[in-house]
Design a protein around this motif. Structure first.
Motif, PDB file in Angstrom:
ATOM      1  N   ALA A  35       0.634  -1.249   0.118  1.00  0.00           N
ATOM      2  CA  ALA A  35      -0.066  -0.158   0.263  1.00  0.00           C
ATOM      3  C   ALA A  35       1.054   1.135  -0.304  1.00  0.00           C
ATOM      4  O   ALA A  35       0.296   2.234  -0.821  1.00  0.00           O
ATOM      5  CB  ALA A  35      -1.450  -0.213   1.629  1.00  0.00           C
ATOM      6  N   SER A  36       1.769   1.227   0.873  1.00  0.00           N
ATOM      7  CA  SER A  36       2.932   2.530   0.790  1.00  0.00           C
ATOM      8  C   SER A  36       3.386   2.740  -0.428  1.00  0.00           C
ATOM      9  O   SER A  36       3.090   4.257  -0.262  1.00  0.00           O
ATOM     10  CB  SER A  36       3.821   2.326   1.806  1.00  0.00           C
ATOM     11  N   ARG A  37       3.785   1.300  -1.201  1.00  0.00           N
ATOM     12  CA  ARG A  37       3.822   1.745  -2.698  1.00  0.00           C
ATOM     13  C   ARG A  37       2.893   2.164  -3.844  1.00  0.00           C
ATOM     14  O   ARG A  37       3.645   2.084  -4.943  1.00  0.00           O
ATOM     15  CB  ARG A  37       5.056   0.962  -2.802  1.00  0.00           C
ATOM     16  N   PHE A  38       2.194   1.716  -3.699  1.00  0.00           N
ATOM     17  CA  PHE A  38       0.997   2.557  -4.614  1.00  0.00           C
ATOM     18  C   PHE A  38       0.985   4.050  -4.780  1.00  0.00           C
ATOM     19  O   PHE A  38       0.667   4.015  -6.082  1.00  0.00           O
ATOM     20  CB  PHE A  38      -0.098   2.096  -3.521  1.00  0.00           C
ATOM     21  N   PRO A  39       1.669   4.882  -3.863  1.00  0.00           N
ATOM     22  CA  PRO A  39       1.290   6.208  -4.510  1.00  0.00           C
ATOM     23  C   PRO A  39       2.076   6.079  -5.702  1.00  0.00           C
ATOM     24  O   PRO A  39       2.160   7.464  -6.890  1.00  0.00           O
ATOM     25  CB  PRO A  39       1.687   7.274  -3.733  1.00  0.00           C
ATOM     26  N   GLY A  40       3.409   5.822  -5.670  1.00  0.00           N
ATOM     27  CA  GLY A  40       4.914   5.301  -6.293  1.00  0.00           C
ATOM     28  C   GLY A  40       4.167   5.033  -7.824  1.00  0.00           C
ATOM     29  O   GLY A  40       5.095   5.808  -8.744  1.00  0.00           O
ATOM     30  N   ILE A  41       3.064   4.910  -8.350  1.00  0.00           N
ATOM     31  CA  ILE A  41       2.465   4.008  -9.620  1.00  0.00           C
ATOM     32  C   ILE A  41       1.669   5.110 -10.352  1.00  0.00           C
ATOM     33  O   ILE A  41       0.757   4.706 -11.362  1.00  0.00           O
ATOM     34  CB  ILE A  41       2.910   2.092  -9.824  1.00  0.00           C
ATOM     35  N   LEU A  42       0.814   5.911  -9.638  1.00  0.00           N
ATOM     36  CA  LEU A  42      -0.166   6.162  -9.556  1.00  0.00           C
ATOM     37  C   LEU A  42      -0.023   7.284 -11.124  1.00  0.00           C
ATOM     38  O   LEU A  42       1.538   8.173 -11.001  1.00  0.00           O
ATOM     39  CB  LEU A  42      -0.684   6.949  -9.028  1.00  0.00           C
ATOM     40  N   PRO A  43      -0.240   8.001 -11.896  1.00  0.00           N
ATOM     41  CA  PRO A  43      -0.093   8.773 -13.268  1.00  0.00           C
ATOM     42  C   PRO A  43       0.870  10.246 -11.944  1.00  0.00           C
ATOM     43  O   PRO A  43      -0.417  10.113 -11.378  1.00  0.00           O
ATOM     44  CB  PRO A  43      -1.326   8.643 -13.774  1.00  0.00           C
ATOM     45  N   PRO A  44       1.104  10.957 -12.992  1.00  0.00           N
ATOM     46  CA  PRO A  44       1.793  12.396 -12.038  1.00  0.00           C
ATOM     47  C   PRO A  44       0.486  12.817 -12.234  1.00  0.00           C
ATOM     48  O   PRO A  44      -0.291  12.986 -13.013  1.00  0.00           O
ATOM     49  CB  PRO A  44       3.005  12.826 -13.554  1.00  0.00           C
ATOM     50  N   MET A  45       0.360  13.503 -11.095  1.00  0.00           N
ATOM     51  CA  MET A  45      -0.411  14.930 -11.325  1.00  0.00           C
ATOM     52  C   MET A  45      -0.400  16.143 -12.154  1.00  0.00           C
ATOM     53  O   MET A  45       1.063  16.340 -11.805  1.00  0.00           O
ATOM     54  CB  MET A  45      -0.265  15.201  -9.522  1.00  0.00           C
ATOM     55  N   SER A  46      -1.863  16.473 -12.245  1.00  0.00           N
ATOM     56  CA  SER A  46      -1.477  17.113 -13.171  1.00  0.00           C
ATOM     57  C   SER A  46      -1.656  18.660 -12.142  1.00  0.00           C
ATOM     58  O   SER A  46      -1.702  18.751 -11.139  1.00  0.00           O
ATOM     59  CB  SER A  46      -2.586  17.577 -13.719  1.00  0.00           C
ATOM     60  N   GLU A  47      -1.518  19.518 -13.163  1.00  0.00           N
ATOM     61  CA  GLU A  47      -1.573  21.286 -12.400  1.00  0.00           C
ATOM     62  C   GLU A  47      -2.394  21.689 -11.834  1.00  0.00           C
ATOM     63  O   GLU A  47      -2.912  22.122 -10.715  1.00  0.00           O
ATOM     64  CB  GLU A  47      -1.388  22.369 -13.630  1.00  0.00           C
ATOM     65  N   ASP A  48      -3.308  21.076 -12.379  1.00  0.00           N
ATOM     66  CA  ASP A  48      -5.353  21.203 -11.580  1.00  0.00           C
ATOM     67  C   ASP A  48      -5.685  20.492 -10.288  1.00  0.00           C
ATOM     68  O   ASP A  48      -5.816  20.714  -9.058  1.00  0.00           O
ATOM     69  CB  ASP A  48      -6.343  21.343 -12.712  1.00  0.00           C
ATOM     70  N   ASP A  49      -4.810  19.243 -10.482  1.00  0.00           N
ATOM     71  CA  ASP A  49      -4.954  17.511  -9.157  1.00  0.00           C
ATOM     72  C   ASP A  49      -4.067  18.641  -7.787  1.00  0.00           C
ATOM     73  O   ASP A  49      -4.594  18.753  -7.153  1.00  0.00           O
ATOM     74  CB  ASP A  49      -5.099  16.592  -9.879  1.00  0.00           C
TER      75      ASP A  49
END
Length: 507
Positions: free
Chosen positions: A236-250
């Motif tokens: 779970a702690s490594r899950f954010p590392g495989i998410l798509p990059p954040m857009s400027e708005d997000d």
């Protein structure tokens, strides 16, 4: 003149409505009154402002001072009005020029020595000011504490004038040349790629790693079930590392929520939030609340990940409060005097043991729990909540060879590249991730071929799915097809998606 008018901002949930600060000096016995529905910390500004003006060597008027914070029916809280109140007194008593005050907005808490202390919600206030400037065609600069300049400057094209003390602000208005004026803030920070824990540290767990990849690609919620020590929290702690990059708005939305609590740091810009509250957390801590509503963990996880470890140990009423935000992506907090809306578009990742002792289904340890206790333990998670979790996977214990061997797994970067390509296909096709598809969009984009239809019929007859569960299986199958680069959902994609709905039922 005996009247000065300045502009500031209040906070009402994610909104920052404009507040007009009117300061009037009148003859009579000395008094200092603040009206306009101020809360305790705003009323205490009288003492902070008086001490700050005197320690900055200004004269505090021995007159009847009335401060009106308009509109009168909007509650005002925190010390952000200290700076405009102090400047209003100085302008009304003609100790500083007041002819240019309407070109600025002000916010800042004063110390007794006249220094400016940071405030909450600077980013939300700057964004609201910038948006109002565009709508009315009149731009204002924002004068605020130096400590808030970095987060406020994230609003592009906004003019931020940071100051360290009340004297610096007064010198800006009294200056006859540019040498004493406040300088617009320009960030010299270099944007770097966010650093997350890497998936290559995980040994084995190929099925769970695949489930993480599918969940990240389509924005799906995930529940991992397995004995203690099998790596659920590590995954779970490594899950954010495989998410798509954040857009400027997000990134701006996420930063604005954290700004409301004073917890935003420019070092966290474009870093996916990862919130992991303890299972003793209350409902207010999770969804937000308070007399002056503040965001809870689900809003602080906006555009990121909410990780609930030991899911059955959470209070049932707390878990049930997640049902509406999981569907709508926002939370409305209602109190007797006010109502506040906060965004809550988070991805839920949860973990639990299969039974009270934790070892049901373990290959080498015997479970001590009775069938009834196992059913009661798993029954702490209600059917409606479980229905909203798209994927439920088993995380098995590792064999001795896997445990003692080297972790030769793919890195997060390799998995993230596939996830980003799949997410891009979804955005190009329908303008959103698959998890957010509506009923009509599911029919248009997720209809499987004949073999997939037959598999779905058999699974529905055997597992007694609700219509919501059926639609979520279709959306997961569409995500699996996107990962494979397929135009249409096939029977193989549906078969894999069905396996992700059998975590608890398999027990």
């Amino acid at each position: 003149m005996s009247l000065a008018v300045l502009k500031s901002r209040a906070l009402a949930g994610m909104e920052a409505p404009e507040v007009t600060v009117e300061v009037h000096l009148a003859n009579g016995l000395p008094a200092f009154t603040i009206v306009g529905l101020p809360e305790t910390e705003v009323k205490e500004a009288r003492d902070r402002v008086r001490a700050a003006l005197q320690n900055a060597r200004f004269e505090f008027p021995a007159r009847r001072i009335t401060v009106n914070l308009a509109p009168a029916d909007l509650p005002k809280e925190s010390g952000r009005f200290d700076l405009p109140i102090a400047l209003g007194i100085l302008a009304a008593s003609e100790q500083i020029p007041g002819d240019a005050l309407d070109r600025y907005e002000f916010a800042g808490e004063l110390s007794l020595s006249g220094e400016l202390r940071p405030i909450r919600g600077a980013l939300a206030m700057t964004f609201a000011m910038h948006r109002a400037s565009h709508s009315c065609g009149r731009r204002r600069a924002f004068i605020l504490p130096q400590s808030n300049a970095a987060e406020a400057s994230l609003v592009r094209d906004a003019t931020i004038l940071p100051a360290k003390t009340l004297l610096e602000v007064c010198a800006h208005f009294a200056a006859k040349d540019d040498s004493s004026r406040l300088t617009a803030y320009t960030s010299d920070a270099v944007e770097t790629a966010p650093a997350y824990p890497d998936l290559c540290d995980v040994k084995g767990q190929a099925q769970a790693r695949r489930a993480l990849e599918v969940a990240a690609s389509g924005g799906h919620n995930l529940l991992m079930i397995g004995p203690p020590g099998t790596g659920k929290s590590m995954l779970a702690s490594r899950f954010p590392g495989i998410l798509p990059p954040m857009s400027e708005d997000d990134a701006l939305e996420s930063a604005a929520v954290h700004s409301l609590t004073g917890g935003f740091s420019s070092a966290r810009w474009k870093v996916r939030p990862f919130r992991a509250p303890h299972h003793t957390a209350s409902g207010v801590a999770l969804v937000g609340g308070g007399n002056a509503p503040r965001p809870g963990e689900i809003s602080l996880a906006h555009r990121g990940v909410l990780f609930l470890d030991e899911l059955p140990e959470f209070d049932r009423r707390v878990l049930e409060a997640l049902r509406e935000p999981l569907e709508s992506g926002q939370i409305t907090i209602s109190r007797a005097a006010r109502q506040a809306d906060f965004p809550a578009a988070f991805q839920l990742v949860a973990a639990m043991n299969p039974c009270p002792c934790g070892y049901f289904g373990h290959s080498r340890r015997e479970c001590r729990c009775s069938p009834d206790s196992i059913r009661r333990y798993q029954g702490r998670i209600s059917g409606p909540l479980l229905d909203r979790i798209d994927m439920q996977v088993l995380v098995a214990d590792l064999s001795q060879d896997e445990l003692m061997g080297q972790a030769a797994s793919e890195s997060s970067a390799a998995v993230a590249a596939r996830v980003t390509r799949a997410a891009r296909r979804q955005q190009e096709r329908q303008g959103k991730l698959n998890q957010a598809l509506s009923g009509a969009e599911i029919d248009a984009e997720c209809t499987p071929d004949e073999s997939g239809v037959q598999l779905l019929k058999q699974a529905m007859a055997r597992l007694n799915w609700s219509p919501r569960a059926y639609h979520r299986v279709l959306k997961v199958a569409r995500t699996i097809a996107d990962l494979a680069g397929a135009q249409r959902v096939s029977g193989a994609h549906v078969a894999e998606a069905i396996q992700y709905r059998r975590g608890l039922q398999a027990q």
